[in-house]
Design an enzyme around this catalytic site. Structure first.
Site, PDB file in Angstrom:
ATOM      1  CG  ASN A 167      -5.500   0.468 -13.428  1.00 47.75           C
ATOM      2  OD1 ASN A 167      -5.345  -0.354 -12.530  1.00 47.75           O
ATOM      3  ND2 ASN A 167      -4.875   0.367 -14.582  1.00 47.75           N
ATOM      4  CD  GLU A 265       0.673  -9.438 -16.035  1.00 49.80           C
ATOM      5  OE1 GLU A 265       1.000  -8.687 -16.977  1.00 49.80           O
ATOM      6  OE2 GLU A 265       0.654 -10.678 -16.145  1.00 49.80           O
ATOM      7  CB  CYS A 299      -1.592  -1.779 -17.930  1.00 49.24           C
ATOM      8  SG  CYS A 299      -2.738  -3.144 -18.050  1.00 49.24           S
ATOM      9  CD  GLU A 477      -2.139 -11.285 -13.545  1.00 47.92           C
ATOM     10  OE1 GLU A 477      -2.867 -10.438 -14.091  1.00 47.92           O
ATOM     11  OE2 GLU A 477      -1.920 -11.305 -12.322  1.00 47.92           O
TER      12      GLU A 477
HETATM   13  P1  NDP Z   1       1.712   1.376  -7.890  1.00 40.20           P
HETATM   14  O1  NDP Z   1       2.816   0.502  -8.321  1.00 40.20           O
HETATM   15  O2  NDP Z   1       2.045   2.632  -7.171  1.00 40.20           O
HETATM   16  O3  NDP Z   1       0.701   0.581  -6.915  1.00 40.20           O
HETATM   17  C1  NDP Z   1       0.182  -0.683  -7.235  1.00 40.20           C
HETATM   18  C2  NDP Z   1      -0.151  -1.433  -5.957  1.00 40.20           C
HETATM   19  O4  NDP Z   1       1.054  -1.665  -5.231  1.00 40.20           O
HETATM   20  C3  NDP Z   1      -1.056  -0.655  -4.993  1.00 40.20           C
HETATM   21  O5  NDP Z   1      -1.867  -1.574  -4.273  1.00 40.20           O
HETATM   22  C4  NDP Z   1      -0.073   0.008  -4.074  1.00 40.20           C
HETATM   23  O6  NDP Z   1      -0.640   0.371  -2.843  1.00 40.20           O
HETATM   24  C5  NDP Z   1       0.965  -1.093  -3.921  1.00 40.20           C
HETATM   25  N1  NDP Z   1       2.304  -0.639  -3.541  1.00 40.20           N
HETATM   26  C6  NDP Z   1       2.853   0.595  -3.717  1.00 40.20           C
HETATM   27  N2  NDP Z   1       4.116   0.607  -3.223  1.00 40.20           N
HETATM   28  C7  NDP Z   1       4.357  -0.634  -2.717  1.00 40.20           C
HETATM   29  C8  NDP Z   1       5.483  -1.254  -2.084  1.00 40.20           C
HETATM   30  N3  NDP Z   1       6.614  -0.591  -1.873  1.00 40.20           N
HETATM   31  N4  NDP Z   1       5.389  -2.551  -1.726  1.00 40.20           N
HETATM   32  C9  NDP Z   1       4.264  -3.253  -1.958  1.00 40.20           C
HETATM   33  N5  NDP Z   1       3.159  -2.716  -2.540  1.00 40.20           N
HETATM   34  C10 NDP Z   1       3.206  -1.435  -2.927  1.00 40.20           C
HETATM   35  O7  NDP Z   1       0.888   1.599  -9.196  1.00 40.20           O
HETATM   36  P2  NDP Z   1      -0.269   2.600  -9.452  1.00 40.20           P
HETATM   37  O8  NDP Z   1      -1.228   2.548  -8.341  1.00 40.20           O
HETATM   38  O9  NDP Z   1       0.326   3.886  -9.820  1.00 40.20           O
HETATM   39  O10 NDP Z   1      -0.980   1.889 -10.689  1.00 40.20           O
HETATM   40  C11 NDP Z   1      -0.831   2.274 -11.988  1.00 40.20           C
HETATM   41  C12 NDP Z   1       0.261   1.468 -12.655  1.00 40.20           C
HETATM   42  O11 NDP Z   1      -0.126   0.134 -12.790  1.00 40.20           O
HETATM   43  C13 NDP Z   1       0.556   1.944 -14.071  1.00 40.20           C
HETATM   44  O12 NDP Z   1       1.927   2.060 -14.298  1.00 40.20           O
HETATM   45  C14 NDP Z   1      -0.012   0.862 -14.959  1.00 40.20           C
HETATM   46  O13 NDP Z   1       0.530   0.730 -16.198  1.00 40.20           O
HETATM   47  C15 NDP Z   1       0.171  -0.329 -14.109  1.00 40.20           C
HETATM   48  N6  NDP Z   1      -0.781  -1.331 -14.489  1.00 40.20           N
HETATM   49  C16 NDP Z   1      -0.342  -2.465 -15.110  1.00 40.20           C
HETATM   50  C17 NDP Z   1      -1.224  -3.426 -15.565  1.00 40.20           C
HETATM   51  C18 NDP Z   1      -0.752  -4.682 -16.200  1.00 40.20           C
HETATM   52  O14 NDP Z   1      -1.500  -5.664 -16.205  1.00 40.20           O
HETATM   53  N7  NDP Z   1       0.428  -4.741 -16.753  1.00 40.20           N
HETATM   54  C19 NDP Z   1      -2.669  -3.248 -15.391  1.00 40.20           C
HETATM   55  C20 NDP Z   1      -3.030  -2.047 -14.715  1.00 40.20           C
HETATM   56  C21 NDP Z   1      -2.098  -1.125 -14.284  1.00 40.20           C
HETATM   57  P3  NDP Z   1      -1.144   1.882  -2.559  1.00 40.20           P
HETATM   58  O15 NDP Z   1      -1.779   2.381  -3.816  1.00 40.20           O
HETATM   59  O16 NDP Z   1      -2.092   1.706  -1.447  1.00 40.20           O
HETATM   60  O17 NDP Z   1       0.074   2.663  -2.187  1.00 40.20           O
END
Ligand code: NDP
Length: 498
Positions: A167, A265, A299, A477
């Site tokens: 995002n 996060e 988020c 962070e």
């Molecule tokens: P995911 O948790 O699916 O993915 C986040 C990252 O983790 C991606 O790079 C993904 O890779 C990787 N990932 C996925 N599965 C694994 C695993 N088993 N082990 C290690 N890495 C893994 O989140 P989303 O992509 O769906 O992102 C949206 C989410 O992020 C929302 O819930 C949002 O609220 C949260 N978010 C939180 C923020 C904060 O600061 N608190 C800020 C922005 C978003 P890949 O996509 O290549 O599978």
């Protein structure tokens, strides 16, 4: 890879039929991953325009090895020197905004305006921590006993794995990269499989700008393969993760092995409380901006609004009017205010949450479907959506809605608003609109969240620590506090021997 991704990217930006084909960025150059290629599609039309080779466990090992080799020399530099190098590198990247911004729009879908805000902010964060380098300090305790003093040293933790979602690919990376490298660590980042290109180009630019080889490496690939390999690698001393709560919980469990440091996060469902004495026009505007910015995929988006009954109609009408006025279109089209969602799956998930909610109750004030413009039919669009007074146990109340759909509830008073605001597993951000200082103070004290904005848009500042309570995360962070999560402290007792 030096130059290659730039050339390929330029090619892609011309709209040619050729696809970009890239690998990882390791040790200051291109690294050809061994895994299957992952497609990168433009969310505005669903067309695949690039592919990036997926990183295997061996590729992750190569990237971690590069970071390990770079660590000794990088961590031995004066901290001010590290800040100076990072500032120069960030300045070099800043000269290439006109390349990075359309690249981000193309792979992520966001408007050019949002992409400019994001990339500029990412560079600003690198500069912020470069500037803070001279503020990194330990501690001193005098006269612990006669002739005995204590010193608290701070040392970098080592190789840091940074796992970033789609995002905000660049700002969420900078939040980790900047404090990590200033504190003397080296980094292996894994961007989301669907948004690798801007991160790869940024790595190349920072290297060109003087960041030594191996200090910042990028491994492309899926979360399940490359992400897991990074989170479980024995030589990675810390994982800094932004993403969903379920994956964050898995990462935390993986980090237990070897007691890796971890910051998480995670998701949010930020409440906004609008009291009867608020500046209602300003609050409605903040609600619209806070919910629909980045197509609602933030988020810290405002995801639940609680408005006092006596002023509810006025607020609902104002937010609905704003939602209807938003110009939805391709991110790269002139005048677009809200782009597509990032993937078809994300769009379907949010549309499904709205549908399941309306089946339980509530009124659809606007939206709820894709736009009817045939030019947008192949993209992942969803109109700005507002649902009024859905049940408090419906999906839009209990789940994180990661897209442009906002539920608004009428509440009888401040206490009910606070109770509803806290009735969530999440505790990331929150906001309150009131002219009553006592209420404002009460909200700041009582809302269970890492951030509370009072009469303010939900803007994040590098100066303030940011991190979620409850299921929204672990650790901080931003702020000078970020250094605490990228350093180990050591207590030293020194006796004069007298
Ligand atoms: P995911 O948790 O699916 O993915 C986040 C990252 O983790 C991606 O790079 C993904 O890779 C990787 N990932 C996925 N599965 C694994 C695993 N088993 N082990 C290690 N890495 C893994 O989140 P989303 O992509 O769906 O992102 C949206 C989410 O992020 C929302 O819930 C949002 O609220 C949260 N978010 C939180 C923020 C904060 O600061 N608190 C800020 C922005 C978003 P890949 O996509 O290549 O599978």
């Amino acid at each position: 890879m030096t130059g290659d991704v730039a050339r390929r990217s330029t090619l892609a930006m011309t709209g040619g039929r050729n696809t970009i084909s890239a690998g990882a960025y390791v040790d200051g150059g291109e690294h050809r991953n061994g895994g299957d290629p992952l497609p990168v599609a433009n969310p505005a039309d669903g067309r695949v325009f690039a592919e990036v080779a997926g990183g295997t466990a061996q590729d992750v090992d190569a990237a971690v090895g590069s970071a390990r080799r770079a660590f000794a020399e990088w961590s031995a530099l004066a901290v001010s020197k590290r800040g100076e190098i990072l500032a120069r590198a960030a300045h070099h990247a800043e000269q290439h905004l006109d390349e990075l911004i359309p690249m981000l729009t193309r792979e992520q879908g966001k408007t050019l305006r949002d992409a400019r805000i994001e990339v500029t902010k990412a560079i600003d964060t690198l500069m912020h921590y470069a500037g803070l380098s001279k503020a990194l300090r330990g501690g001193h305790a005098p006269n612990l006993d006669p002739g005995v003093e204590g010193i608290v040293l701070r040392r970098p933790v080592g190789v840091v794995g940074a796992i970033v979602p789609w995002n905000f690919p660049t700002t969420l990376l900078s939040n980790k990269l900047a404090p990590a490298v200033v504190a003397g660590n080296t980094v292996v980042a894994k961007p989301a499989g669907t948004t690798p290109l801007t991160t790869l180009r940024l790595a190349e630019l920072l290297h060109e700008g003087g960041l030594p080889a191996g200090v910042f490496n990028v491994i492309t690939g899926s979360g399940s393969t490359a992400g897991t390999a990074l989170a479980t690698h024995p030589d990675v001393r810390k994982i800094a993760f932004t993403g969903s709560t379920p994956v964050g919980e898995q990462i935390m469990a993986s980090c237990a092995k070897g007691t890796k440091r971890v910051t998480l996060e995670l998701g949010g469902s930020d409440p906004m409380i609008i009291c009867d004495d608020a500046d209602l026009a300003a609050a409605a505007s903040a609600a619209s901006m806070g919910r629909f910015y980045n197509c609602g995929q933030a988020c810290l988006a405002i995801k639940r609004v609680y408005v006092f009954d006596s002023v509810a109609d006025e607020v609902i009408d104002a937010v609905t009017a704003k939602a209807k006025r938003l110009r939805v279109g391709r991110g790269d089209a002139e005048g677009t205010q809200m782009g597509p969602m990032h993937t078809a799956a994300q769009r379907d998930e949010v549309a499904g949450q709205v549908e399941r909610t309306l089946a339980m109750g509530g009124t659809l004030a606007t939206g709820g479907s894709p736009p009817d413009d045939p030019d947008l039919a192949d993209g992942f669009f969803l109109l700005p959506t507002i649902v009024v007074d859905p049940p408090h146990d419906s999906p839009m109340a209990t789940e994180e809605v990661f897209g442009p759909a906002l539920p608004i509830w009428r509440v009888k008073d401040f206490d009910e608003a606070i109770e509803r605001a806290n009735g969530s597993q999440f505790g990331l951000g929150s906001s309150v609109w009131t002219r009553d200082l006592h209420r404002a103070r009460q909200a700041a004290e009582r809302i269970e969240a890492g951030y509370t904005w009072i009469n303010s848009r939900t803007k994040v500042y590098d100066e303030l620590p940011f991190g979620g309570w409850k299921s929204s995360g672990y650790g901080k962070e931003h702020g000078i506090e970020a250094f605490d999560y990228y350093t180990e402290s050591k207590s030293v007792v020194m006796s004069s021997g007298a």
